[in-house]
Design a protein around this motif. Structure first.
Motif, PDB file in Angstrom:
ATOM      1  N   ARG A 244       0.825  -1.212   0.000  1.00  0.00           N
ATOM      2  CA  ARG A 244       0.000   0.000   0.000  1.00  0.00           C
ATOM      3  C   ARG A 244       0.861   1.264   0.000  1.00  0.00           C
ATOM      4  O   ARG A 244       0.553   2.248  -0.671  1.00  0.00           O
ATOM      5  CB  ARG A 244      -0.949  -0.011   1.196  1.00  0.00           C
ATOM      6  N   LEU A 245       1.951   1.230   0.758  1.00  0.00           N
ATOM      7  CA  LEU A 245       2.837   2.392   0.816  1.00  0.00           C
ATOM      8  C   LEU A 245       3.400   2.720  -0.563  1.00  0.00           C
ATOM      9  O   LEU A 245       3.327   3.859  -1.034  1.00  0.00           O
ATOM     10  CB  LEU A 245       3.984   2.127   1.805  1.00  0.00           C
ATOM     11  N   PHE A 246       3.956   1.705  -1.236  1.00  0.00           N
ATOM     12  CA  PHE A 246       4.591   1.961  -2.529  1.00  0.00           C
ATOM     13  C   PHE A 246       3.561   2.179  -3.637  1.00  0.00           C
ATOM     14  O   PHE A 246       3.871   2.849  -4.626  1.00  0.00           O
ATOM     15  CB  PHE A 246       5.576   0.844  -2.873  1.00  0.00           C
ATOM     16  N   ARG A 247       2.378   1.640  -3.475  1.00  0.00           N
ATOM     17  CA  ARG A 247       1.339   1.946  -4.458  1.00  0.00           C
ATOM     18  C   ARG A 247       1.023   3.442  -4.423  1.00  0.00           C
ATOM     19  O   ARG A 247       0.903   4.099  -5.460  1.00  0.00           O
ATOM     20  CB  ARG A 247       0.086   1.112  -4.191  1.00  0.00           C
ATOM     21  N   HIS A 248       0.914   3.989  -3.203  1.00  0.00           N
ATOM     22  CA  HIS A 248       0.691   5.435  -3.059  1.00  0.00           C
ATOM     23  C   HIS A 248       1.891   6.222  -3.606  1.00  0.00           C
ATOM     24  O   HIS A 248       1.718   7.226  -4.305  1.00  0.00           O
ATOM     25  CB  HIS A 248       0.479   5.806  -1.590  1.00  0.00           C
ATOM     26  N   LEU A 249       3.107   5.774  -3.274  1.00  0.00           N
ATOM     27  CA  LEU A 249       4.311   6.483  -3.719  1.00  0.00           C
ATOM     28  C   LEU A 249       4.413   6.506  -5.240  1.00  0.00           C
ATOM     29  O   LEU A 249       4.671   7.559  -5.845  1.00  0.00           O
ATOM     30  CB  LEU A 249       5.565   5.834  -3.120  1.00  0.00           C
ATOM     31  N   PHE A 250       4.216   5.336  -5.869  1.00  0.00           N
ATOM     32  CA  PHE A 250       4.301   5.267  -7.333  1.00  0.00           C
ATOM     33  C   PHE A 250       3.200   6.111  -7.985  1.00  0.00           C
ATOM     34  O   PHE A 250       3.430   6.751  -9.013  1.00  0.00           O
ATOM     35  CB  PHE A 250       4.226   3.819  -7.808  1.00  0.00           C
ATOM     36  N   ASN A 251       2.010   6.117  -7.384  1.00  0.00           N
ATOM     37  CA  ASN A 251       0.921   6.942  -7.920  1.00  0.00           C
ATOM     38  C   ASN A 251       1.207   8.438  -7.783  1.00  0.00           C
ATOM     39  O   ASN A 251       0.647   9.254  -8.508  1.00  0.00           O
ATOM     40  CB  ASN A 251      -0.403   6.613  -7.230  1.00  0.00           C
ATOM     41  N   ASN A 252       2.091   8.775  -6.842  1.00  0.00           N
ATOM     42  CA  ASN A 252       2.503  10.169  -6.665  1.00  0.00           C
ATOM     43  C   ASN A 252       3.677  10.542  -7.568  1.00  0.00           C
ATOM     44  O   ASN A 252       4.199  11.655  -7.483  1.00  0.00           O
ATOM     45  CB  ASN A 252       2.902  10.435  -5.210  1.00  0.00           C
ATOM     46  N   GLY A 253       4.123   9.584  -8.403  1.00  0.00           N
ATOM     47  CA  GLY A 253       5.212   9.865  -9.337  1.00  0.00           C
ATOM     48  C   GLY A 253       6.594   9.510  -8.850  1.00  0.00           C
ATOM     49  O   GLY A 253       7.594   9.855  -9.488  1.00  0.00           O
ATOM     50  N   VAL A 254       6.693   8.822  -7.706  1.00  0.00           N
ATOM     51  CA  VAL A 254       8.007   8.462  -7.159  1.00  0.00           C
ATOM     52  C   VAL A 254       8.694   7.430  -8.050  1.00  0.00           C
ATOM     53  O   VAL A 254       8.062   6.502  -8.561  1.00  0.00           O
ATOM     54  CB  VAL A 254       7.869   7.930  -5.715  1.00  0.00           C
ATOM     55  N   ILE A 255      10.003   7.606  -8.236  1.00  0.00           N
ATOM     56  CA  ILE A 255      10.837   6.686  -9.008  1.00  0.00           C
ATOM     57  C   ILE A 255      11.778   6.001  -8.029  1.00  0.00           C
ATOM     58  O   ILE A 255      12.440   6.674  -7.224  1.00  0.00           O
ATOM     59  CB  ILE A 255      11.649   7.450 -10.079  1.00  0.00           C
ATOM     60  N   LEU A 256      11.860   4.684  -8.082  1.00  0.00           N
ATOM     61  CA  LEU A 256      12.646   3.913  -7.115  1.00  0.00           C
ATOM     62  C   LEU A 256      13.922   3.362  -7.735  1.00  0.00           C
ATOM     63  O   LEU A 256      13.889   2.767  -8.816  1.00  0.00           O
ATOM     64  CB  LEU A 256      11.804   2.762  -6.560  1.00  0.00           C
ATOM     65  N   LEU A 257      15.041   3.575  -7.051  1.00  0.00           N
ATOM     66  CA  LEU A 257      16.290   2.867  -7.341  1.00  0.00           C
ATOM     67  C   LEU A 257      16.639   2.096  -6.074  1.00  0.00           C
ATOM     68  O   LEU A 257      16.779   2.692  -5.007  1.00  0.00           O
ATOM     69  CB  LEU A 257      17.408   3.849  -7.696  1.00  0.00           C
ATOM     70  N   ALA A 258      16.744   0.777  -6.181  1.00  0.00           N
ATOM     71  CA  ALA A 258      16.991  -0.050  -4.989  1.00  0.00           C
ATOM     72  C   ALA A 258      18.099  -1.056  -5.251  1.00  0.00           C
ATOM     73  O   ALA A 258      18.287  -1.510  -6.382  1.00  0.00           O
ATOM     74  CB  ALA A 258      15.712  -0.786  -4.583  1.00  0.00           C
ATOM     75  N   THR A 259      18.850  -1.389  -4.204  1.00  0.00           N
ATOM     76  CA  THR A 259      19.824  -2.477  -4.265  1.00  0.00           C
ATOM     77  C   THR A 259      19.416  -3.540  -3.256  1.00  0.00           C
ATOM     78  O   THR A 259      18.835  -3.226  -2.208  1.00  0.00           O
ATOM     79  CB  THR A 259      21.255  -2.011  -3.934  1.00  0.00           C
ATOM     80  N   SER A 260      19.718  -4.795  -3.562  1.00  0.00           N
ATOM     81  CA  SER A 260      19.332  -5.887  -2.669  1.00  0.00           C
ATOM     82  C   SER A 260      20.190  -7.115  -2.951  1.00  0.00           C
ATOM     83  O   SER A 260      20.773  -7.242  -4.034  1.00  0.00           O
ATOM     84  CB  SER A 260      17.852  -6.240  -2.874  1.00  0.00           C
ATOM     85  N   ASN A 261      20.249  -7.995  -1.966  1.00  0.00           N
ATOM     86  CA  ASN A 261      20.877  -9.304  -2.178  1.00  0.00           C
ATOM     87  C   ASN A 261      19.887 -10.311  -2.747  1.00  0.00           C
ATOM     88  O   ASN A 261      20.275 -11.399  -3.174  1.00  0.00           O
ATOM     89  CB  ASN A 261      21.429  -9.858  -0.852  1.00  0.00           C
ATOM     90  N   ARG A 262      18.604  -9.950  -2.745  1.00  0.00           N
ATOM     91  CA  ARG A 262      17.563 -10.886  -3.155  1.00  0.00           C
ATOM     92  C   ARG A 262      16.839 -10.413  -4.405  1.00  0.00           C
ATOM     93  O   ARG A 262      16.558  -9.225  -4.560  1.00  0.00           O
ATOM     94  CB  ARG A 262      16.520 -11.055  -2.037  1.00  0.00           C
ATOM     95  N   ALA A 263      16.518 -11.370  -5.282  1.00  0.00           N
ATOM     96  CA  ALA A 263      15.660 -11.068  -6.421  1.00  0.00           C
ATOM     97  C   ALA A 263      14.269 -10.717  -5.887  1.00  0.00           C
ATOM     98  O   ALA A 263      13.884 -11.177  -4.800  1.00  0.00           O
ATOM     99  CB  ALA A 263      15.574 -12.278  -7.347  1.00  0.00           C
ATOM    100  N   PRO A 264      13.490  -9.920  -6.622  1.00  0.00           N
ATOM    101  CA  PRO A 264      12.155  -9.546  -6.123  1.00  0.00           C
ATOM    102  C   PRO A 264      11.307 -10.751  -5.713  1.00  0.00           C
ATOM    103  O   PRO A 264      10.631 -10.719  -4.676  1.00  0.00           O
ATOM    104  CB  PRO A 264      11.527  -8.816  -7.315  1.00  0.00           C
ATOM    105  N   ASP A 265      11.333 -11.831  -6.515  1.00  0.00           N
ATOM    106  CA  ASP A 265      10.516 -13.015  -6.206  1.00  0.00           C
ATOM    107  C   ASP A 265      10.947 -13.723  -4.926  1.00  0.00           C
ATOM    108  O   ASP A 265      10.184 -14.531  -4.377  1.00  0.00           O
ATOM    109  CB  ASP A 265      10.554 -14.000  -7.374  1.00  0.00           C
ATOM    110  N   ASN A 266      12.160 -13.433  -4.452  1.00  0.00           N
ATOM    111  CA  ASN A 266      12.668 -14.096  -3.240  1.00  0.00           C
ATOM    112  C   ASN A 266      12.585 -13.215  -2.000  1.00  0.00           C
ATOM    113  O   ASN A 266      13.020 -13.622  -0.923  1.00  0.00           O
ATOM    114  CB  ASN A 266      14.127 -14.535  -3.448  1.00  0.00           C
ATOM    115  N   LEU A 267      12.047 -12.009  -2.151  1.00  0.00           N
ATOM    116  CA  LEU A 267      11.906 -11.140  -0.984  1.00  0.00           C
ATOM    117  C   LEU A 267      10.895 -11.736   0.003  1.00  0.00           C
ATOM    118  O   LEU A 267       9.863 -12.262  -0.393  1.00  0.00           O
ATOM    119  CB  LEU A 267      11.433  -9.746  -1.410  1.00  0.00           C
TER     120      LEU A 267
END
Length: 495
Positions: A244-267
């Motif tokens: 819900r948080l990021f749905r609101h953020l993306f709808n507000n035009g936020v652009i995300l750059l993220a680093t992680s040790n995990r692929a999205p499907d493994n989060l």
């Protein structure tokens, strides 16, 4: 009656944020209706002499100067970017040349940089493009009026980088971030710190119908480009609000750059109520280009590691105390209090001269978390930690806290002194992922295998996180890291 024409001297100067034209023999002063280019945003004040307006001359002159500056800045931006800076640093000997995987990642970062520069106006990146008064008015009005169903999703897709430890993800993110214009609405923050900030804001808006929407509005007002380092979801409270948080953020035009040790499907793999977390993964993949960094090189371990601050063995505790005493010098160590979030305080039993001393159990066996550790390193730059144990099933929770502690220290470039029961690798030898556990070879003696498995900790999240912690502990004990720490301290003392 003819008006006398007076001699006029125009002098341009800066007066705070206003560009002022001073005219000798002024009778009246009025504000000119003028919109400067977005990188200037300084109102032009015109002064009239004897009722004769010099606005048109001043305005055309200012516009021509600003146009040249605007074209020059735009040209500089288009010539720049992380890839250009990376090549410059390699040529200058500031960085060692990376492998093909790093180059592919740099191409992705350069793609993002170029698209942001091209679409800066559409993305509303410039913090001065609209007046602060208009922003405050819009925010206040939005509190009373329901939001329309229309959204302003950014035309630029973000970037999610994932890969093994020590592959340069954080370095590349920082390289990218450092090239961005200072007037952009942007933020670079560790994921732990970001989520602590979110929960703190939620507390302030407790009792509101949808506090997450208000928090998202506040964050997007501050930063349209959000750079999150070490994206790792282990806490159920975080997992349940991220979608819900990021749905609101993306709808507000936020652009995300993220680093992680995990692929999205493994989060948040095998986490509690993961089915409620799954929509976030879908949203993340929709709004970000997902790019793996598959390098097998751990660049942290290529630093010149020393054994000056990591003590192993029977006399390690005594050596640690001597080193701590040497660092505090003539200062007397005593109990101190550190303020953490929401009015809580953390007691430091021994602290002096920016150095804190803790037994392991006081810092990692009590119910403490990232908020406490961030609070600690706002006041102290060095930690002496006595008695780090070998981790296994019996102290898995302490292992999680230790991983978080090291992450926070690394983010703050803090210095670690510690006495431990083994080397960084030996500390986590009994912590394995499910996949690793399935590939453990059988022992010839059933008795020895039974003893080995008794304290084996099979935990996917901790199994992945341990590699990062081992790598960071190695780097934090290196000559290069300690020199950076010393430079940081020297910089703080100058200010």
């Amino acid at each position: 009656m003819k008006r006398a024409v007076r001699s006029v001297l125009l002098v341009q100067r800066n007066l705070r944020n206003a560009r002022v034209l001073q005219v000798s023999g002024c009778n009246t002063i009025r504000q000119l209706s003028y919109v400067a280019p977005v990188h200037v945003r300084k109102p032009l004040v015109c002064v009239e002499a004897g009722g004769v307006s010099y606005a048109s001359f001043a305005q055309s002159r200012a516009l021509s100067v600003d146009a040249v500056q605007d074209v020059s800045q735009e040209s500089d931006l288009k010539r720049g970017g992380p890839l250009v800076e990376y090549e410059r640093r390699i040529a200058a000997g500031e960085l060692m040349a990376g492998d093909e995987c790093q180059h592919e990642t740099l191409n992705q970062l350069q793609r993002l940089y170029d698209q942001l520069v091209e679409s800066a106006d559409a993305c509303k990146l410039d913090r001065y493009a609209t007046s602060e008064k208009a922003e405050r008015s819009r925010w206040l009005w939005s509190r009373f009026m329901p939001h329309s169903s229309e959204t302003s999703v950014s035309p630029v897709k973000g970037l999610y980088l994932y890969g093994g430890v020590g592959t340069g993800k954080t370095m590349l993110m920082d390289l990218f971030y450092d090239q961005l214009p200072c007037n952009w609405r942007k933020k670079r923050i560790h994921f732990h710190d970001f989520m602590l900030n979110v929960h703190s804001r939620l507390q302030k808006h407790k009792g509101v119908a949808d506090p997450l929407e208000i928090v998202a509005d506040e964050i997007s007002d501050e930063a349209i480009l959000l750079c999150l380092d070490e994206f790792m979801v282990t806490d159920v409270a975080d997992a349940l609000i991220l979608n819900r948080l990021f749905r609101h953020l993306f709808n507000n035009g936020v652009i995300l750059l993220a680093t992680s040790n995990r692929a999205p499907d493994n989060l948040y793999e095998r986490g509690l109520q993961r089915d409620l977390f799954m929509p976030f993964i879908v949203t993340l993949k929709e709004r970000c280009v997902v790019h793996p960094i598959s390098s097998a090189v751990d660049y942290r371990k290529l630093t010149s590691a020393e054994q000056g601050f990591y003590f192993v063995g029977k006399d390690s505790a005594e050596l640690l105390k001597k080193k701590f005493q040497f660092l505090i010098g003539d200062h007397v160590a005593g109990p101190q209090e550190v303020e953490v979030v929401m009015g809580r305080k953390l007691l430091v039993s021994m602290g002096a001269n920016g150095c804190a001393y803790f037994p392991f159990e006081e810092l990692c066996e009590r119910p403490l978390g990232a908020a406490d550790y961030f609070g600690l390193f706002k006041k102290f730059h060095t930690l002496a930690l006595e008695g780090v144990p070998i981790f296994g099933l019996h102290n898995r929770t302490s292992a999680y806290r230790f991983v978080t502690l090291v992450d926070v220290m690394y983010e703050n470039r803090a210095r670690l002194l510690c006495s431990a029961e083994g080397t960084p690798f030996e500390l986590f030898e009994k912590v394995v992922t499910i996949s690793d556990a399935q590939h453990i070879p059988p022992r010839t003696s059933s008795r020895s295998r039974k003893n080995d498995e008794a304290d084996l900790c099979v935990d996917n999240e901790l199994g992945f996180a341990k590699d990062r912690t081992i790598s960071r502990l190695t780097e934090m004990n290196s000559k290069e890291y300690l020199e950076q720490h010393a430079e940081m301290l020297a910089g703080k003392q100058l200010h």
